[in-house]
Design a protein around this motif. Structure first.
Motif, short mmCIF file in Angstrom:
data_model
loop_
_atom_site.label_atom_id
_atom_site.label_comp_id
_atom_site.label_asym_id
_atom_site.label_seq_id
_atom_site.Cartn_x
_atom_site.Cartn_y
_atom_site.Cartn_z
N SER A 228 5.18 7.28 -7.05
CA SER A 228 4.06 6.35 -7.08
C SER A 228 4.44 4.88 -7.24
N GLY A 231 3.52 1.90 -4.86
CA GLY A 231 2.41 2.30 -3.99
C GLY A 231 1.06 2.20 -4.67
N VAL A 251 8.94 4.85 -2.42
CA VAL A 251 8.33 3.61 -1.94
C VAL A 251 9.38 2.51 -1.77
N TRP A 329 0.48 -2.52 -2.82
CA TRP A 329 -0.57 -1.61 -3.25
C TRP A 329 -1.70 -1.55 -2.22
N ARG A 331 -1.52 -2.24 1.03
CA ARG A 331 -1.06 -1.59 2.26
C ARG A 331 -1.08 -0.08 2.12
N HIS A 332 -0.63 0.42 1.00
CA HIS A 332 -0.62 1.88 0.81
C HIS A 332 -2.04 2.44 0.77
N GLN A 333 -2.94 1.72 0.14
CA GLN A 333 -4.31 2.21 0.06
C GLN A 333 -4.99 2.19 1.42
N CYS A 335 -3.59 2.30 4.45
CA CYS A 335 -3.00 3.32 5.33
C CYS A 335 -3.48 4.71 4.94
N THR A 361 0.24 7.62 -1.86
CA THR A 361 1.62 7.80 -1.40
C THR A 361 1.89 9.20 -0.86
N LEU A 404 3.19 8.57 2.68
CA LEU A 404 3.04 7.18 3.15
C LEU A 404 3.69 6.30 2.10
N MET A 405 4.97 6.00 2.30
CA MET A 405 5.71 5.33 1.25
C MET A 405 6.59 4.22 1.80
N CYS A 409 5.12 3.37 5.50
CA CYS A 409 3.67 3.24 5.31
C CYS A 409 3.12 2.16 6.24
#
Length: 435
Positions: A228, A231, A251, A329, A331-333, A335, A361, A404-405, A409
């Motif tokens: 995590s 991410g 990540v 943070w 970008r990960h959310q 995606c 993630t 997605l890391m 990601c």
């Protein structure tokens, strides 16, 4: 003038002048018998194991897109960093790189802690270091277990003869602060262990307020954020986390090789108050803190640090810090949300229905009853050289896991995964229609 030291390793082939100095050029020409290395036949015995023929063929590594729960692919900048010349593991140029890494990790962990360093090993090494430093035999540890990483922590703690107490949640669920406090009141632990991003189920454990709860009852809080960190938001100092560790291969998108870790002042007080020595020399945080220049005393040799991997982590942290945590943070959310929407359009259901309990993630997708999960993962790999994973631990056989890391990601990678999934499900329908 040229100062020449005669060595028995070979013959000098030339003396070359560079500026005002004469440089001795050494060849590998030896006067000894190269077939025996200078040993006499009486000193050598018949070898039962011949030279392996397979190692005479060139190394062949295919290029794959790793969209499982880790490791992630690394940017070229990280690969290029590993090609830089080797340094000694206590050379000042190398310890300066280690110091750079500490600053990057303080940013990633959001901590001003003095003891921030790396364990040479993967995320499991971070877990082992946490357990063996904080616990002595018969010490009580409370493990919040809702997946395989809680199970692993409990296993490690038992091996160190701790008194392990467990509170459990169903796979995919998370703990409330009240549930954790109830466990603390009941079991009176010295250490509380939780996992922020449970990659076996895709669950995201809320951490805010847990440190304060633990400290109120005299316990320290240890957090696994291997899957995590970077991410999702994480604030070590603000949240009162006492020990946190992660892995370089998630990540951060560096090769799997090290476990970044941080100990708070409260945690180090506990370590220093131990009655018995830390059982693992390799994982002894007092030695690691010294080697990483965290204790204010001259660095001593503890182990040979993984030099090229340290270069890679330094570059990976540079990339992460250039982007900034808020952007990472976000970008990960975004995606993850695109993936959720696309999966819903394909008629698939997520393993965790409540979006507030999902880690962006690692997304877990329920496998439909009519679909062979393994055939789908094989389709991804054989047709496109893209990895997605099946379940692990409590989710085995029930889900696919899509990572997605970090470097992987991107919206393009999300769209590719959705495209392949649509094709794979279509192939499953064709197979079912023939049955």
């Amino acid at each position: 003038m040229c100062d020449v030291m005669m060595l028995s390793l070979g013959r000098w082939s030339a003396v070359r002048r560079v500026g005002k100095k004469s440089v001795l050029v050494v060849t590998a020409t030896h006067t000894t018998n190269t077939a025996t290395g200078g040993y006499t036949p009486s000193q050598l015995q018949k070898m039962d194991v011949p030279q392996p023929k397979i190692l005479k063929t060139p190394l062949d590594v295919p290029s794959k897109l790793l969209m499982g729960p880790g490791p992630s692919n690394s940017p070229l900048r990280v690969h290029y960093a590993m090609m830089k010349p080797l340094l000694g593991h206590l050379h000042p140029e190398f310890t300066k790189i280690m110091d750079d890494i500490k600053e990057g990790l303080r940013y990633m962990f959001q901590t001003q802690s003095t003891v921030v360093c790396c364990v040479s090993g993967t995320g499991h090494a971070g877990m082992e270091t946490t357990i063996c430093n904080l616990l002595e035999p018969s010490d009580v540890i409370l493990v919040a277990q809702n997946g395989i990483w809680g199970e692993r922590a409990a296993d490690m703690a038992r091996r160190h003869e701790a008194d392990v107490r467990v509170i459990e949640k169903a796979a995919g669920d998370v703990f409330t602060a009240a549930e954790i406090e109830a466990g603390i009141v009941k079991h009176r632990p010295a250490v509380v262990f939780v996992v922020q991003g449970e990659s076996s189920t895709g669950a995201l454990q809320p951490l805010e307020g847990l440190g304060e709860l633990c400290h109120k009852h005299g316990a320290v809080l240890a957090v696994d954020c291997v899957a995590s960190l970077g991410g999702v938001p994480f604030y070590m100092d603000t949240w009162g986390v006492d020990v946190v560790y992660t892995g370089t291969q998630k990540v951060l998108s560096a090769p799997p090789s090290m476990a970044p870790i941080a100990f708070s002042a409260r945690a180090m007080e506990r370590v220093k108050a131990r009655k018995k020595p830390i059982r693992s020399f390799y994982s002894d945080i007092t030695w690691l803190a010294n080697y990483w220049g965290c204790d204010g005393t001259p660095r001593k040799y503890h182990h040979t640090g993984p030099v090229s991997s340290v270069y890679a982590l330094r570059e990976a942290l540079s990339i992460a810090c250039e982007e900034g945590l808020e952007s990472l943070w976000s970008r990960h959310q975004s995606c993850a949300q695109r993936l959720y929407n696309g999966l819903e359009e394909l008629g698939l259901k997520l393993f965790i229905s409540d979006p507030t309990k999902r880690t962006p993630t690692v997304t877990t997708i329920r496998v439909p009853d009519t679909v062979n999960w393994m055939r789908v993962t094989k389709y991804f790999m054989e047709k496109y050289r893209v990895e997605i994973s099946g379940g692990l631990g409590p989710s085995a056989g029930q889900v696919w896991r899509v990572g997605l890391m970090g470097y992987n990601c991107t919206l393009d990678n999300v769209d590719l995964v959705l495209k392949i999934m649509k094709e794979a499900l279509s192939e499953e329908e064709k197979l079912n229609s023939k049955l």
